[in-house]
Motif scaffolding. Structure first.
Motif, mmCIF file in Angstrom:
data_model
loop_
_atom_site.group_PDB
_atom_site.id
_atom_site.type_symbol
_atom_site.label_atom_id
_atom_site.label_comp_id
_atom_site.label_asym_id
_atom_site.label_seq_id
_atom_site.Cartn_x
_atom_site.Cartn_y
_atom_site.Cartn_z
ATOM 1 N N MET A 174 -19.034 22.684 -33.632
ATOM 2 C CA MET A 174 -17.611 22.979 -33.687
ATOM 3 C C MET A 174 -16.838 21.690 -33.377
ATOM 4 O O MET A 174 -17.211 20.931 -32.493
ATOM 5 C CB MET A 174 -17.254 24.070 -32.684
ATOM 6 C CG MET A 174 -15.832 24.586 -32.761
ATOM 7 S SD MET A 174 -15.485 25.625 -34.209
ATOM 8 C CE MET A 174 -16.363 27.143 -33.782
ATOM 9 N N ASP A 175 -15.746 21.475 -34.123
ATOM 10 C CA ASP A 175 -14.976 20.247 -33.907
ATOM 11 C C ASP A 175 -14.057 20.313 -32.695
ATOM 12 O O ASP A 175 -14.068 19.419 -31.847
ATOM 13 C CB ASP A 175 -14.123 19.951 -35.152
ATOM 14 C CG ASP A 175 -14.950 19.481 -36.333
ATOM 15 O OD1 ASP A 175 -15.871 18.680 -36.133
ATOM 16 O OD2 ASP A 175 -14.668 19.934 -37.456
ATOM 17 N N VAL A 176 -13.232 21.362 -32.637
ATOM 18 C CA VAL A 176 -12.152 21.372 -31.653
ATOM 19 C C VAL A 176 -12.026 22.755 -31.006
ATOM 20 O O VAL A 176 -12.067 23.783 -31.702
ATOM 21 C CB VAL A 176 -10.796 21.009 -32.298
ATOM 22 C CG1 VAL A 176 -9.707 20.909 -31.227
ATOM 23 C CG2 VAL A 176 -10.883 19.716 -33.083
ATOM 24 N N ALA A 177 -11.839 22.754 -29.701
ATOM 25 C CA ALA A 177 -11.431 23.957 -28.988
ATOM 26 C C ALA A 177 -9.973 23.794 -28.591
ATOM 27 O O ALA A 177 -9.610 22.819 -27.921
ATOM 28 C CB ALA A 177 -12.285 24.178 -27.748
ATOM 29 N N VAL A 178 -9.138 24.711 -29.029
ATOM 30 C CA VAL A 178 -7.742 24.753 -28.606
ATOM 31 C C VAL A 178 -7.654 25.782 -27.490
ATOM 32 O O VAL A 178 -7.973 26.961 -27.703
ATOM 33 C CB VAL A 178 -6.808 25.138 -29.769
ATOM 34 C CG1 VAL A 178 -5.364 25.233 -29.275
ATOM 35 C CG2 VAL A 178 -6.914 24.119 -30.900
ATOM 36 N N ILE A 179 -7.250 25.356 -26.321
ATOM 37 C CA ILE A 179 -7.169 26.261 -25.174
ATOM 38 C C ILE A 179 -5.712 26.618 -24.951
ATOM 39 O O ILE A 179 -4.911 25.789 -24.524
ATOM 40 C CB ILE A 179 -7.793 25.615 -23.929
ATOM 41 C CG1 ILE A 179 -9.241 25.223 -24.209
ATOM 42 C CG2 ILE A 179 -7.724 26.586 -22.747
ATOM 43 C CD1 ILE A 179 -9.922 24.518 -23.060
ATOM 44 N N GLY A 180 -5.382 27.844 -25.293
ATOM 45 C CA GLY A 180 -4.001 28.327 -25.246
ATOM 46 C C GLY A 180 -3.546 28.689 -26.638
ATOM 47 O O GLY A 180 -3.571 27.841 -27.537
ATOM 48 N N ALA A 208 -13.874 17.871 -29.277
ATOM 49 C CA ALA A 208 -12.548 17.565 -28.726
ATOM 50 C C ALA A 208 -11.915 18.838 -28.180
ATOM 51 O O ALA A 208 -12.241 19.954 -28.614
ATOM 52 C CB ALA A 208 -11.647 16.944 -29.789
ATOM 53 N N ILE A 209 -11.008 18.641 -27.253
ATOM 54 C CA ILE A 209 -10.292 19.756 -26.636
ATOM 55 C C ILE A 209 -8.800 19.509 -26.764
ATOM 56 O O ILE A 209 -8.318 18.401 -26.510
ATOM 57 C CB ILE A 209 -10.664 19.903 -25.154
ATOM 58 C CG1 ILE A 209 -12.105 20.401 -25.013
ATOM 59 C CG2 ILE A 209 -9.713 20.852 -24.435
ATOM 60 C CD1 ILE A 209 -12.572 20.454 -23.576
ATOM 61 N N VAL A 210 -8.077 20.530 -27.150
ATOM 62 C CA VAL A 210 -6.618 20.494 -27.157
ATOM 63 C C VAL A 210 -6.120 21.453 -26.081
ATOM 64 O O VAL A 210 -6.348 22.667 -26.172
ATOM 65 C CB VAL A 210 -6.045 20.889 -28.526
ATOM 66 C CG1 VAL A 210 -4.518 20.985 -28.456
ATOM 67 C CG2 VAL A 210 -6.460 19.885 -29.595
ATOM 68 N N LEU A 211 -5.479 20.915 -25.070
ATOM 69 C CA LEU A 211 -4.920 21.741 -23.996
ATOM 70 C C LEU A 211 -3.514 22.177 -24.379
ATOM 71 O O LEU A 211 -2.602 21.357 -24.488
ATOM 72 C CB LEU A 211 -4.886 20.949 -22.694
ATOM 73 C CG LEU A 211 -6.241 20.525 -22.122
ATOM 74 C CD1 LEU A 211 -6.039 19.639 -20.900
ATOM 75 C CD2 LEU A 211 -7.079 21.748 -21.761
ATOM 76 N N ALA A 212 -3.362 23.468 -24.600
ATOM 77 C CA ALA A 212 -2.059 24.056 -24.916
ATOM 78 C C ALA A 212 -1.789 25.188 -23.935
ATOM 79 O O ALA A 212 -1.285 26.246 -24.306
ATOM 80 C CB ALA A 212 -2.039 24.565 -26.357
ATOM 81 N N THR A 213 -2.136 24.932 -22.690
ATOM 82 C CA THR A 213 -2.081 25.964 -21.655
ATOM 83 C C THR A 213 -0.677 26.234 -21.144
ATOM 84 O O THR A 213 -0.414 27.282 -20.556
ATOM 85 C CB THR A 213 -2.998 25.569 -20.482
ATOM 86 O OG1 THR A 213 -2.796 24.185 -20.167
ATOM 87 C CG2 THR A 213 -4.461 25.750 -20.871
#
Length: 290
Positions: free
Chosen positions: A1-7, A95-100
């Motif tokens: 998996m490329d990216v986890a978007v959290i939020g 990669a992680i995208v923090l959108a919390t």
């Protein structure tokens, strides 16, 4: 998996949309508790005519899902690091995208929370038009008179009948002069309670505005950024114009990185950051590094 978007509120969904359209493998984690869930409507969002927050998010989810983005209805409490990048809820991602996002601390006055998001609101740009030219009260945050004055001055552009209740805070002569020029009346008594939108002062006098505006303090909803070692300053995750935090592979979008953003600004910020994520992953694909 490329990216986890959290939020999975507006910023998270927009990041996922941009990345999904870039043919990245994306998973969105969302606990269903967006900051604006108490609000009746989302205003000042181009192309969306005052939808309820849930309606706007549901439409966004449907749009994002069309690009193969996965959704997990879960709150992420921790992230681990491995040789490939990160592990989020058992899923390895690069990669992680923090959108919390943020949570709001309301003034410590009885009754304020009962009307929050409906008859009690914070942002004039979000809610001022609907009550323009009507009596309005700005309730300050005790101990933060500068912010209270600034918000009352801003609110005076929507109505000529604005009262600032400082809830016991005394104002300087300079602050009182600025408020007088703007036509804002000032009440420094402590506030006994709120029967939203009505405000009862300790004297027993009741103010009856069309809407009660309040000053809030904002806090990060999640400590994931700090867990990952990202720099956090003045309540925001430090990030560059592409959302890159101080930890390679971790990005922060929307109000997570820029607390003052309105809803549409948070989405726009997330789209810009998602482009940076895609470009950075492309560099990795080609043998480069973070």
């Amino acid at each position: 998996m490329d990216v986890a978007v959290i939020g999975g509120s507006l910023a998270g969904l927009q990041a996922a949309l941009t990345l999904g359209r870039a043919r990245r493998q994306v998973v969105v984690f969302d606990d269903g508790q967006p900051r604006n869930r108490p609000a009746e409507h989302v205003h000042n969002y181009l192309g969306a005519e005052d939808p309820a927050p849930g309606e706007l998010l549901a439409a966004g989810r449907r749009q994002v899902a069309a690009y193969g983005v996965e959704f997990r209805d879960a709150r992420v409490e921790d992230v681990t690091v491995d040789d490939e990048g990160f592990v989020v809820d058992g899923i390895s991602v690069r990669a992680i995208v923090l959108a919390t996002g943020l949570r709001d601390e309301l003034p410590d006055v009885p009754g304020v929370a009962d009307g929050w998001g409906r008859s009690v609101v914070a942002c004039p740009h979000c809610h001022g038009w609907e009550v323009r030219d009507q009596p309005l009260v700005q309730l300050g945050m005790r101990g933060a008179p500068d912010r209270s004055v600034a918000r009352a001055l801003l609110l005076s552009r929507w109505s000529e009948d604005v009262v600032l209740c400082t809830d016991g805070d005394e104002l300087s002569d300079a602050q009182q002069d600025r408020l007088a020029v703007a036509g804002v009346k000032v009440r420094t008594e402590r506030v006994a309670k709120v029967l939203a939108p009505k405000v009862e002062l300790e004297s027993g006098e009741v103010l009856a505005p069309a809407r009660l505006f309040v000053v809030v303090r904002q806090h990060q909803q999640s400590d994931l950024a700090e867990q990952l070692g990202c720099q956090v300053a003045e309540g925001a995750v430090v990030a560059d114009e592409g959302g890159r935090t101080t930890v390679p592979g971790v990005y922060a979008v929307g109000t997570t990185a820029a607390p003052a953003l309105l809803a549409i600004g948070a989405a726009g910020h997330a789209s810009t950051a998602a482009v940076a994520v895609h470009n950075d992953l492309l560099e990795l694909d080609l043998g480069g590094g973070w």
